[in-house]
Structures are given as C-alpha cells and as structure tokens.
Design a protein around this motif. Structure first.
Motif, PDB file in Angstrom:
ATOM      1  N   LYS A  45     -17.546  40.510  26.481  1.00 57.88           N
ATOM      2  CA  LYS A  45     -18.961  41.724  26.627  1.00 57.88           C
ATOM      3  C   LYS A  45     -19.472  42.314  25.278  1.00 57.88           C
ATOM      4  N   ASP A  46     -20.035  41.206  24.611  1.00 55.17           N
ATOM      5  CA  ASP A  46     -20.860  41.321  23.808  1.00 55.17           C
ATOM      6  C   ASP A  46     -22.099  41.209  23.506  1.00 55.17           C
ATOM      7  N   THR A  47     -22.574  42.635  23.052  1.00 58.58           N
ATOM      8  CA  THR A  47     -23.986  42.585  23.393  1.00 58.58           C
ATOM      9  C   THR A  47     -24.930  41.322  22.853  1.00 58.58           C
ATOM     10  N   LYS A  48     -24.289  40.805  21.637  1.00 59.98           N
ATOM     11  CA  LYS A  48     -24.955  39.502  21.011  1.00 59.98           C
ATOM     12  C   LYS A  48     -24.872  38.285  22.123  1.00 59.98           C
ATOM     13  N   LEU A  49     -23.772  38.747  22.688  1.00 61.08           N
ATOM     14  CA  LEU A  49     -23.864  36.562  23.400  1.00 61.08           C
ATOM     15  C   LEU A  49     -24.514  36.899  24.288  1.00 61.08           C
ATOM     16  N   MET A  50     -25.217  38.040  25.159  1.00 60.06           N
ATOM     17  CA  MET A  50     -25.491  38.604  26.093  1.00 60.06           C
ATOM     18  C   MET A  50     -27.410  38.209  25.512  1.00 60.06           C
ATOM     19  N   ASP A  51     -27.481  38.408  24.422  1.00 60.27           N
ATOM     20  CA  ASP A  51     -29.331  38.717  23.918  1.00 60.27           C
ATOM     21  C   ASP A  51     -29.121  36.444  23.822  1.00 60.27           C
ATOM     22  N   LEU A  52     -28.282  36.089  22.772  1.00 64.43           N
ATOM     23  CA  LEU A  52     -28.217  35.155  23.269  1.00 64.43           C
ATOM     24  C   LEU A  52     -28.740  33.480  24.720  1.00 64.43           C
ATOM     25  N   MET A  53     -27.809  34.117  24.804  1.00 63.90           N
ATOM     26  CA  MET A  53     -28.057  33.842  26.292  1.00 63.90           C
ATOM     27  C   MET A  53     -29.735  34.245  26.864  1.00 63.90           C
ATOM     28  N   LYS A  54     -29.939  34.999  26.671  1.00 67.46           N
ATOM     29  CA  LYS A  54     -31.634  35.164  26.844  1.00 67.46           C
ATOM     30  C   LYS A  54     -32.461  34.652  26.396  1.00 67.46           C
ATOM     31  N   ARG A  55     -32.337  34.852  25.230  1.00 64.72           N
ATOM     32  CA  ARG A  55     -32.745  33.346  24.686  1.00 64.72           C
ATOM     33  C   ARG A  55     -32.550  32.128  25.051  1.00 64.72           C
ATOM     34  N   LEU A  56     -31.538  31.822  25.111  1.00 61.88           N
ATOM     35  CA  LEU A  56     -31.472  30.470  25.592  1.00 61.88           C
ATOM     36  C   LEU A  56     -32.223  29.904  26.777  1.00 61.88           C
TER      37      LEU A  56
END
Length: 76
Positions: A45-56
C-alpha cells in the motif's frame, strides 16, 4: 533485479521503435510491469508504487495509441 528497478529502467528508456513488433513487445512489457507492481502495491500500500503504475500506464497508452494509428477521415 527487482520489479521496481525493472519498471524504473523501462520508464527511463529511450523509445525509438523501428517496427510494429517492437511497439507490441514494449506494450506487453509495460503491461507485465504494471501487473507486477500492482501485486507489490496490494501488499505494501505504498503511494510511490501507485505513482509508478500511473506513469507506466501513460507510457503504455502512448505506445498503444501509436500502434492503432490515426483514424481515417471521411471524405465527401
């Protein structure tokens, strides 16, 4: 190499696709990376991972848009 490292490397890669098959492979790679990062996100549940998914996802959408090409315009 971890999933996050692979995703960051993919994100920072210079994209100059010579053929359609290169674009297809890149879109598939992006999809696989997004799914792998999503599995990590479900656990951490890390927001940095969510941001990475959005950029990808943005990169993947650009590749897919290029694959589909421009729509034909109707001539009258």
């Amino acid at each position: 190499m971890s999933t996050v490292e692979k995703a960051l490397e993919f994100e920072n890669r210079k994209f100059s696709f010579k053929t359609t098959s290169d674009r297809i492979l890149a879109a598939r790679e992006a999809k696989d990376l997004i799914l792998e990062v999503n599995e990590l996100y479900k656990k951490e549940k890390d927001t940095k991972l969510m941001d990475l998914m959005k950029r990808l996802t943005v990169i993947k959408q650009k590749i897919e848009k290029r694959l589909k090409g421009r729509p034909l315009t109707a001539t009258s």
